[in-house]
Design a protein around this motif. Structure first.
Motif, PDB file in Angstrom:
ATOM      1  N   LYS A   5      -4.566  16.168  12.500  1.00 32.46           N
ATOM      2  CA  LYS A   5      -3.299  16.033  11.774  1.00 32.46           C
ATOM      3  C   LYS A   5      -3.397  14.877  10.794  1.00 32.46           C
ATOM      4  N   LYS A   6      -2.549  14.906   9.817  1.00 38.61           N
ATOM      5  CA  LYS A   6      -2.558  13.854   8.813  1.00 38.61           C
ATOM      6  C   LYS A   6      -1.937  12.583   9.368  1.00 38.61           C
ATOM      7  N   ASP A   7      -2.532  11.459   8.983  1.00 36.90           N
ATOM      8  CA  ASP A   7      -2.001  10.173   9.427  1.00 36.90           C
ATOM      9  C   ASP A   7      -0.637   9.922   8.791  1.00 36.90           C
ATOM     10  N   PRO A   8       0.227   9.167   9.485  1.00 36.39           N
ATOM     11  CA  PRO A   8       1.533   8.829   8.900  1.00 36.39           C
ATOM     12  C   PRO A   8       1.367   7.893   7.703  1.00 36.39           C
ATOM     13  N   LEU A   9       2.418   7.757   6.927  1.00 35.93           N
ATOM     14  CA  LEU A   9       2.387   6.935   5.722  1.00 35.93           C
ATOM     15  C   LEU A   9       2.911   5.526   6.005  1.00 35.93           C
ATOM     16  N   GLN A  10       2.398   4.568   5.226  1.00 34.71           N
ATOM     17  CA  GLN A  10       2.876   3.192   5.315  1.00 34.71           C
ATOM     18  C   GLN A  10       2.868   2.576   3.920  1.00 34.71           C
ATOM     19  N   ILE A  11       3.495   1.431   3.793  1.00 35.95           N
ATOM     20  CA  ILE A  11       3.439   0.635   2.563  1.00 35.95           C
ATOM     21  C   ILE A  11       3.040  -0.776   2.965  1.00 35.95           C
ATOM     22  N   ILE A  12       1.947  -1.275   2.386  1.00 39.62           N
ATOM     23  CA  ILE A  12       1.520  -2.653   2.620  1.00 39.62           C
ATOM     24  C   ILE A  12       1.949  -3.488   1.423  1.00 39.62           C
ATOM     25  N   THR A  13       2.765  -4.492   1.681  1.00 38.05           N
ATOM     26  CA  THR A  13       3.205  -5.366   0.597  1.00 38.05           C
ATOM     27  C   THR A  13       2.369  -6.637   0.619  1.00 38.05           C
ATOM     28  N   PHE A  14       1.986  -7.098  -0.561  1.00 34.73           N
ATOM     29  CA  PHE A  14       1.227  -8.331  -0.700  1.00 34.73           C
ATOM     30  C   PHE A  14       2.199  -9.444  -1.070  1.00 34.73           C
ATOM     31  N   GLN A  15       2.174 -10.550  -0.324  1.00 32.56           N
ATOM     32  CA  GLN A  15       3.050 -11.660  -0.667  1.00 32.56           C
ATOM     33  C   GLN A  15       2.789 -12.065  -2.111  1.00 32.56           C
ATOM     34  N   SER A  16       3.864 -12.137  -2.890  1.00 32.91           N
ATOM     35  CA  SER A  16       3.709 -12.384  -4.320  1.00 32.91           C
ATOM     36  C   SER A  16       4.557 -13.577  -4.737  1.00 32.91           C
ATOM     37  N   TYR A  17       4.841 -13.685  -6.020  1.00 35.11           N
ATOM     38  CA  TYR A  17       5.543 -14.856  -6.532  1.00 35.11           C
ATOM     39  C   TYR A  17       6.380 -14.462  -7.741  1.00 35.11           C
ATOM     40  N   GLY A  18       7.401 -15.266  -8.028  1.00 38.40           N
ATOM     41  CA  GLY A  18       8.265 -14.999  -9.175  1.00 38.40           C
ATOM     42  C   GLY A  18       9.004 -16.257  -9.588  1.00 38.40           C
ATOM     43  N   THR A  19      10.065 -16.061 -10.351  1.00 36.57           N
ATOM     44  CA  THR A  19      10.891 -17.191 -10.789  1.00 36.57           C
ATOM     45  C   THR A  19      12.355 -16.832 -10.553  1.00 36.57           C
ATOM     46  N   ASP A  20      13.225 -17.737 -10.924  1.00 37.78           N
ATOM     47  CA  ASP A  20      14.660 -17.494 -10.744  1.00 37.78           C
ATOM     48  C   ASP A  20      15.136 -16.298 -11.552  1.00 37.78           C
TER      49      ASP A  20
END
Length: 334
Positions: A5-20
């Protein structure tokens, strides 16, 4: 992928950065290969390494990024399953915690997906917005700068061995590195919350492995900036800058009022990259720290570069204690 069977789906988020006023998040949509980060048996380590690089990406799929104020940013993954969520939004600092981290949530937004989605289709992400108290940022390499890897070994056999056969929890940080980084994070006042960015030539496939290593060894929390495996393998044009250099230049442009300290090692290309950056931003680079490596020829080359370099302070260090002493003398830490 399972044979049946097909593996379930996931989303891996990479810690990132931004501004105000600028939201910038990255991650990847993949099938969940059930990588057990706690397992330390050698066979499981080999299998986990295979799973990290034999990824089944979910390409060209729509995702929703939901902010704490319920604003939705819509993105689509690329050919390799990666996505970038980038948008100008005002007053983002009001959504952060005391350390400057903004939490958000990702989900698949295609109602026609007929696959099982992990976590009830809710995947957490974080983005760092540096404190207004910050006096400088730190951009640090990982390999042989804070983590013993062996990048200068013949044919890089130690890098291969360490990545496959050693669990992240058993990898050894360079002595005193975590303490030095915490001092830099706290700054001279003890409360500066100077942001730490971990920048490496390693592929994104090793993101969770490196994140576990940093957490396990009590390094300050900070975005981990890597590169895609396809970028690692493709031949670059002669005038194209390395990905690590691009990432640091992006940091400098994102935070135009924030000077930086650059930390790397003497074994690979860090000296050349960092000095070129300092030439481009001479008033923004406060200091460059280069860890010495056990390779006589490389050390001689770097020493000749450092001896003739006058744009900014460059210190070749044998230990974290040496770097701490220098940083204290120059008012970077208490």
């Amino acid at each position: 992928m399972s044979w049946f069977k097909k593996d379930p789906l996931q989303i891996i988020t990479f810690q990132s950065y931004g501004t105000d006023s600028h939201f910038y998040a990255r991650g990847r949509a993949l099938e969940d290969e059930s990588i057990d980060l706690e397992e330390q048996h050698i066979w499981h380590l080999i299998v986990n390494t295979w799973k990290r690089f034999e990824t089944d990406e979910i390409k060209h799929v729509g995702l929703d990024v939901k902010l704490p104020n319920n604003k939705i940013i819509k993105v689509k993954t690329d050919d390799s399953g990666y996505f970038i969520a980038e948008e100008n939004i005002e007053n983002l600092k009001s959504l952060t915690n005391d350390e400057g981290w903004l939490s958000f949530e990702l989900s698949y937004n295609d109602v026609n997906i007929k696959r099982t989605i992990q976590n009830q289709n809710r995947f957490p992400g974080e983005l760092l917005i540096p404190s207004s108290k910050a006096q400088f940022g730190v951009a640090s390499d990982i390999d042989d700068t804070i983590l013993h890897t062996g990048v200068v070994s013949i044919l890089k056999w130690r890098v291969i061995y360490n990545s496959i056969f050693r669990h992240a929890k058993n990898r050894i940080p360079l002595e005193g590195a975590a303490d030095f980084y915490h001092k830099l994070h706290r700054g001279v006042s003890g409360e500066n919350a100077n942001p730490i960015f971990y920048v490496s030539h390693s592929p994104w496939n090793l993101y969770r492995y490196l994140d576990l290593f940093l957490r396990q060894n009590n390094f300050p929390k900070g975005p981990i900036l890597l590169r895609s495996l396809s970028n690692l393998l493709k031949r670059k044009s002669q005038d194209e800058k390395p990905q690590k250099q691009k990432e640091i230049l992006h940091l400098l442009k994102t935070y135009p009022n924030l000077p930086f300290i650059l930390i790397g090692d003497s074994g690979e290309h860090d000296p050349d990259i960092y000095m070129e950056i300092a030439e481009e931003y001479p008033d923004r680079i406060l200091a460059i720290y280069l860890r010495s490596v056990k390779h006589k020829k490389k050390m001689l080359r770097v020493k000749s570069l450092v001896d003739n370099y006058k744009t900014t302070m460059v210190l070749m260090v044998e230990s974290s204690a040496q770097a701490i002493e220098h940083a204290r003398e120059h008012g970077f830490i208490a």
